[in-house]
Write a protein that holds these residues in place. Structure first.
Motif, short mmCIF file in Angstrom:
data_model
loop_
_atom_site.label_atom_id
_atom_site.label_comp_id
_atom_site.label_asym_id
_atom_site.label_seq_id
_atom_site.Cartn_x
_atom_site.Cartn_y
_atom_site.Cartn_z
N GLN A 1 0.81 -1.22 0.00
CA GLN A 1 0.00 0.00 0.00
C GLN A 1 0.84 1.27 0.00
N ARG B 1 3.04 5.79 5.93
CA ARG B 1 3.14 4.41 5.46
C ARG B 1 4.42 3.71 5.90
N LEU C 1 -0.70 -7.24 0.18
CA LEU C 1 -1.15 -5.85 0.22
C LEU C 1 -1.26 -5.30 1.64
N ILE D 1 0.01 -3.63 5.25
CA ILE D 1 0.79 -2.41 5.47
C ILE D 1 2.27 -2.74 5.57
#
Length: 180
Positions: free
Chosen positions: A65, A150, A174, A176
């Protein structure tokens, strides 16, 4: 860090050039020095930005992500190309005139000359000093904020089994992917 430091030097030296006036960097020794600092900072900025962009591309830094982080960085690169082009056009020398005429002919060839006049110094100066600079600084700020949210992407594992175990631990491909 070198990319950000050179961007700060670009902005500071550009502010000094703007305050000095449009002919100051041609007629003054100090202006020529500041113009040279501005030019070499731009060179360093592009070199470090290309190294950073390609390095992150080949490390697949958009995983987990973080695609928006990579996209804002790539957009900042393309925005800086526009800023560099307009900066080249406002040098007020024969090279800048030649490039402006060539760019005008190119834009007229694709029916875009009426919207972006590269022959107008004030138009290009406004784009370079205000519009594109504000766009680029905001985009870099967004890039850094998204990076802090992120976090940094973890490197690939040395073997497939360990990588699959990490994917399961951190929520799949996918997820984090916060590393410890």
């Amino acid at each position: 860090v070198a990319c950000l430091a050179s961007l700060v030097i670009i902005i500071v030296s550009g502010l000094v050039l703007t305050l000095g006036g449009i002919a100051w960097w041609h007629t003054s020794t100090a202006g020529h020095f500041v113009n040279s600092v501005h030019l070499w900072s731009v060179e360093l900025f592009f070199a470090t930005m290309v190294i950073h962009l390609w390095g992150k591309f080949f490390m697949a830094a958009w995983r987990g992500q973080r695609g928006m982080t990579w996209a804002t960085g790539a957009l900042a690169f393309f925005g800086s190309l526009g800023t560099a082009f307009t900066g080249y056009l406002i040098q007020t020398n024969f090279d800048a005139q030649w490039i402006a005429v060539s760019a005008k002919d190119c834009r007229n060839g694709v029916l875009g000359g009426a919207f972006f006049n590269v022959m107008n110094f004030v138009h290009m100066y406004g784009f370079h000093v205000i519009i594109l600079l504000v766009f680029l600084v905001r985009l870099v700020a967004v890039h850094l904020v998204i990076l802090r949210i992120r976090a940094v992407v973890r490197p690939y594992a040395s073997d497939v089994q360990t990588e699959r175990a990490r994917e399961e631990l951190w929520g799949g491909k996918l997820g984090i992917g916060w590393s410890s």
